[in-house]
Design a protein around this motif. Structure first.
Motif, PDB file in Angstrom:
ATOM      1  N   PRO A 134       0.804  -1.236   0.000  1.00  0.00           N
ATOM      2  CA  PRO A 134       0.000   0.000   0.000  1.00  0.00           C
ATOM      3  C   PRO A 134       0.829   1.276   0.000  1.00  0.00           C
ATOM      4  N   LEU A 135       2.010   1.230   0.617  1.00  0.00           N
ATOM      5  CA  LEU A 135       2.864   2.418   0.620  1.00  0.00           C
ATOM      6  C   LEU A 135       3.357   2.729  -0.790  1.00  0.00           C
ATOM      7  N   CYS A 137       1.866   1.752  -3.523  1.00  0.00           N
ATOM      8  CA  CYS A 137       0.673   2.136  -4.297  1.00  0.00           C
ATOM      9  C   CYS A 137       0.409   3.630  -4.185  1.00  0.00           C
ATOM     10  N   GLN A 138       0.501   4.150  -2.980  1.00  0.00           N
ATOM     11  CA  GLN A 138       0.247   5.574  -2.774  1.00  0.00           C
ATOM     12  C   GLN A 138       1.266   6.427  -3.516  1.00  0.00           C
ATOM     13  N   MET A 139       2.527   6.042  -3.441  1.00  0.00           N
ATOM     14  CA  MET A 139       3.567   6.808  -4.130  1.00  0.00           C
ATOM     15  C   MET A 139       3.386   6.751  -5.644  1.00  0.00           C
ATOM     16  N   GLU A 185       0.558   6.200  -7.301  1.00  0.00           N
ATOM     17  CA  GLU A 185      -0.641   6.946  -7.681  1.00  0.00           C
ATOM     18  C   GLU A 185      -0.394   8.447  -7.684  1.00  0.00           C
ATOM     19  N   ASN A 186       0.535   8.903  -6.849  1.00  0.00           N
ATOM     20  CA  ASN A 186       0.892  10.318  -6.838  1.00  0.00           C
ATOM     21  C   ASN A 186       1.573  10.738  -8.142  1.00  0.00           C
ATOM     22  N   GLN A 213       0.566   9.426 -11.085  1.00  0.00           N
ATOM     23  CA  GLN A 213      -0.368   8.999 -12.120  1.00  0.00           C
ATOM     24  C   GLN A 213      -0.385   9.953 -13.307  1.00  0.00           C
ATOM     25  N   CYS A 233      -4.084  -1.592  -6.199  1.00  0.00           N
ATOM     26  CA  CYS A 233      -3.463  -2.055  -4.962  1.00  0.00           C
ATOM     27  C   CYS A 233      -4.140  -3.362  -4.564  1.00  0.00           C
TER      28      CYS A 233
END
Length: 267
Positions: free
Chosen positions: A67-68, A70-72, A74-75, A77, A87
């Motif tokens: 998940p960490l 995934c967040q990076m 998506e930032n 994108q 994710c």
């Protein structure tokens, strides 16, 4: 350089991030991707391969379990508008959501590479080819020929489903952190016809697993220990002209297909 705000590698998830752009170019070239291609990437990590796939393909579906990360990802994108980050665990992600003709390109986490590979091959009618980075030991098992110690269940099942070619080795220096094992890229071209019905294929799998379950024993004894009748196994081997002292590692994929057919006939 990799972005400094990415989290460190997660040892529990077996993360070793590719950092060599030359290797990335070779992987994308091996995948033979066009602007009309849909690509499934398993484990995009920090996105070095994702970026190249985004430039080469029409659409990229990148499945990441961390998940960490995934967040990076998506930032970022906006940099890769044709990439869909999901994710999820690739072992449970619904592959039937992907269009037929999707190309798989991935640096598979080594600790789950074998179950992931089997899952992808189970859905092979959706994937014409797979280009995968794997532990070199696994790649050597995938391409192994009958008669050697590396030839086993993975060799037979994978070669039944696809034509397999070891493309190139990848040095540990191409990753951060550096893995303790060697790596290699393998290309699998899925066979359109594998020669067995769905029901026969299930029996084929059971037979292959039983045959290799006791490698130090003859084929007949290994099958016996896995619940097959010795009299039936003996009859099948005689019908095919195989020696009764044959061992599983001496049989080719076509031999196992023939065995499956004979067992079905004598059932």
């Amino acid at each position: 350089m990799l972005p400094s705000d990415f989290p460190p590698a997660n040892k529990r998830l077996g993360q070793n991030f590719l950092i060599d752009h030359n290797i990335v170019r070779k992987i994308v070239a091996a995948a033979d991707i066009g602007q009309d291609s849909t690509v499934l990437e398993v484990g995009p990590g920090r996105g070095i391969l994702t970026e190249a796939l985004s430039a080469a393909a029409g659409r990229v579906v990148a499945v990441e379990i961390d998940p960490l990360l995934c967040q990076m990802l998506e930032n970022r994108q906006a940099k890769w508008p044709n990439v869909e980050f999901i994710c999820a665990d690739a072992l449970s992600y619904p592959l039937d959501q992907l269009p037929v003709g999707t190309i798989v390109v991935a640096n598979l986490p080594y600790y789950v590479s074998t179950p992931l590979l089997f899952r992808l091959l189970d859905a092979r009618r959706r994937f014409p080819r797979l280009v995968l980075m794997l532990q070199e030991e696994v790649v050597d098992r995938l391409v192994a020929k009958p008669g050697g110690s590396e030839y086993g269940v993975l060799s037979v099942m994978a070669q039944y489903a696809a034509d397999i070619h070891k493309s190139f080795r990848v040095s540990a220096q191409c990753f951060r952190p550096r893995p303790e094992v060697g790596s290699a890229v393998v290309r699998l071209l899925v066979r359109e016809r594998s020669g067995l019905t769905a029901e026969a294929e299930r029996e084929f799998r059971l037979l292959v697993k039983a045959a290799f379950a006791h490698r130090r024993k003859t084929l007949i004894n290994s099958l016996r220990d896995e619940g097959y009748l010795v009299s039936r196994a003996t009859d099948v081997l005689n019908r095919l002209g195989f020696p009764l002292n044959a061992r599983a590692e001496t049989l080719s994929v076509s031999d196992f297909i023939a065995l499956t057919g004979q067992f079905r006939e004598t059932n």
